[in-house]
Design a protein around this motif. Structure first.
Motif, PDB file in Angstrom:
ATOM      1  N   ARG A 226      43.670  81.207  17.388  1.00  0.00           N
ATOM      2  CA  ARG A 226      42.441  80.929  18.128  1.00  0.00           C
ATOM      3  C   ARG A 226      41.426  82.048  17.913  1.00  0.00           C
ATOM      4  NH1 ARG A 226      44.439  80.786  23.214  1.00  0.00           N
ATOM      5  NH2 ARG A 226      45.134  78.657  22.815  1.00  0.00           N
TER       6      ARG A 226
ATOM      7  N   HIS B 150      36.304  65.455  16.898  1.00  0.00           N
ATOM      8  CA  HIS B 150      37.562  64.848  16.458  1.00  0.00           C
ATOM      9  C   HIS B 150      37.305  63.506  15.784  1.00  0.00           C
ATOM     10  CE1 HIS B 150      41.305  62.470  17.049  1.00  0.00           C
ATOM     11  NE2 HIS B 150      41.879  63.606  16.701  1.00  0.00           N
TER      12      HIS B 150
ATOM     13  N   TYR C  32      44.248  66.154  14.216  1.00  0.00           N
ATOM     14  CA  TYR C  32      43.875  66.847  15.460  1.00  0.00           C
ATOM     15  C   TYR C  32      43.812  68.356  15.238  1.00  0.00           C
ATOM     16  CZ  TYR C  32      44.648  69.255  19.879  1.00  0.00           C
ATOM     17  OH  TYR C  32      44.557  70.139  20.931  1.00  0.00           O
ATOM     18  N   LEU C  33      44.818  68.906  14.568  1.00  0.00           N
ATOM     19  CA  LEU C  33      44.870  70.350  14.352  1.00  0.00           C
ATOM     20  C   LEU C  33      43.693  70.820  13.506  1.00  0.00           C
ATOM     21  CD1 LEU C  33      46.484  72.903  14.879  1.00  0.00           C
ATOM     22  CD2 LEU C  33      47.855  72.395  12.846  1.00  0.00           C
TER      23      LEU C  33
ATOM     24  N   LEU D 135      40.739  70.820  15.738  1.00  0.00           N
ATOM     25  CA  LEU D 135      40.846  71.937  16.683  1.00  0.00           C
ATOM     26  C   LEU D 135      40.397  73.238  16.035  1.00  0.00           C
ATOM     27  CD1 LEU D 135      41.809  73.079  19.404  1.00  0.00           C
ATOM     28  CD2 LEU D 135      44.083  73.327  18.386  1.00  0.00           C
TER      29      LEU D 135
ATOM     30  N   HIS E 196      35.978  72.715  22.607  1.00  0.00           N
ATOM     31  CA  HIS E 196      37.403  72.639  22.915  1.00  0.00           C
ATOM     32  C   HIS E 196      37.776  71.279  23.499  1.00  0.00           C
ATOM     33  CE1 HIS E 196      37.922  77.007  22.366  1.00  0.00           C
ATOM     34  NE2 HIS E 196      36.718  77.098  22.891  1.00  0.00           N
TER      35      HIS E 196
ATOM     36  N   THR F 156      43.759  73.585  27.272  1.00  0.00           N
ATOM     37  CA  THR F 156      44.209  72.219  27.004  1.00  0.00           C
ATOM     38  C   THR F 156      44.943  72.148  25.670  1.00  0.00           C
ATOM     39  OG1 THR F 156      42.369  71.323  28.286  1.00  0.00           O
ATOM     40  CG2 THR F 156      43.457  69.821  26.759  1.00  0.00           C
ATOM     41  N   GLU F 157      44.503  72.938  24.696  1.00  0.00           N
ATOM     42  CA  GLU F 157      45.210  72.934  23.416  1.00  0.00           C
ATOM     43  C   GLU F 157      46.600  73.561  23.539  1.00  0.00           C
ATOM     44  OE1 GLU F 157      41.619  75.826  22.697  1.00  0.00           O
ATOM     45  OE2 GLU F 157      42.025  74.032  23.890  1.00  0.00           O
TER      46      GLU F 157
ATOM     47  N   GLN G   4      48.701  70.758  24.937  1.00  0.00           N
ATOM     48  CA  GLN G   4      48.975  69.804  23.859  1.00  0.00           C
ATOM     49  C   GLN G   4      50.123  70.303  22.986  1.00  0.00           C
ATOM     50  OE1 GLN G   4      46.659  67.069  22.662  1.00  0.00           O
ATOM     51  NE2 GLN G   4      47.996  66.568  20.950  1.00  0.00           N
ATOM     52  N   SER G   5      50.062  71.566  22.612  1.00  0.00           N
ATOM     53  CA  SER G   5      51.099  72.136  21.756  1.00  0.00           C
ATOM     54  C   SER G   5      52.440  72.193  22.468  1.00  0.00           C
ATOM     55  CB  SER G   5      50.678  73.534  21.296  1.00  0.00           C
ATOM     56  OG  SER G   5      51.595  74.052  20.363  1.00  0.00           O
TER      57      SER G   5
END
Length: 211
Positions: free
Chosen positions: A50, A112, A131-132, A135, A144, A187-188, A191-192
């Motif tokens: 990040r 996205h 998605y990645l 991101l 984000h 949120t990411e 998700q992970s």
């Protein structure tokens, strides 16, 4: 994040445990809190990535880096490439062609959608990889995700928590258990966690049904 039991920093019993957990589950990680804390302690590389993408000076740099990062899917020794070199080249070309449109998006949902339209139909690019890629580009643009994107892995993790009847493409984060609303989790991150820890979440769900 710290485990409220104060027994260890990860909530996993004070010694090294495999990550991700095996499909049959790990009895030592017997609560949602321990799942989240274990994930948090063992996946700090997310914060490193990040910081890296946020440090890039331009959207063009982020697009180039995100396209190159897809090549890491081919690092398994003695395994066929998950994504062919031709597809990797086409992916970069399509993302570069979409830069102007990407520069105008105001939120992650639109970003996205642009990425998905550009590269979503290319061989080897799963919904999770699309998605990645979005991101990583979004990090540079300070855009984000606000919802959970139900690609294959995250869908399994969510199903263990909110039920299997998930026909939606996205899930509002506030529909997940309270631990996933922790302010230190982006949120990411959630998700992970749902993806990486999906087997353990499924194991917990099965244990609760037995109890």
């Amino acid at each position: 994040m710290q485990c409220s039991s104060n027994s260890c920093s990860s909530g996993c019993g004070g010694h090294t445990l495999p990550c991700p957990c095996p499909e049959e589950g790990n009895p030592e990680i017997d609560s949602l809190e321990k799942v989240v804390n274990c994930f948090w302690q063992k996946n700090q590389d997310l914060a490193v990535e990040r910081d890296y993408y946020e440090s890039l000076e331009s959207l063009a740099d982020a697009v180039d880096e995100a396209a190159q990062a897809l090549g890491d899917e081919n690092l398994g020794y003695n395994q066929p490439d998950a994504i062919s070199r031709k597809v990797l080249t086409v992916t970069r070309e399509k993302l570069v062609a979409a830069e102007n449109e990407l520069s105008r998006v105001a939120d992650f949902t639109k970003l996205h959608a642009v990425v998905c339209t550009s590269i979503g139909d290319l061989a080897g690019l799963t919904p999770a990889l699309v998605y990645l890629t979005a991101l990583r580009i979004g990090l540079q643009a300070r855009v984000h995700p606000q919802h959970i994107y139900l690609d294959a892995g995250a869908r399994e993790g969510c199903a263990a928590l909110v039920g299997p009847d998930l026909e939606r493409v996205v899930l509002p984060r506030d529909q997940l258990p309270r631990i996933f609303q922790h302010p230190e989790l982006t949120t990411e991150d959630v998700q992970s966690c749902l993806t990486v820890c999906r087997h353990q979440l499924d194991w917990l769900g099965r244990q609760q049904k037995r109890d």
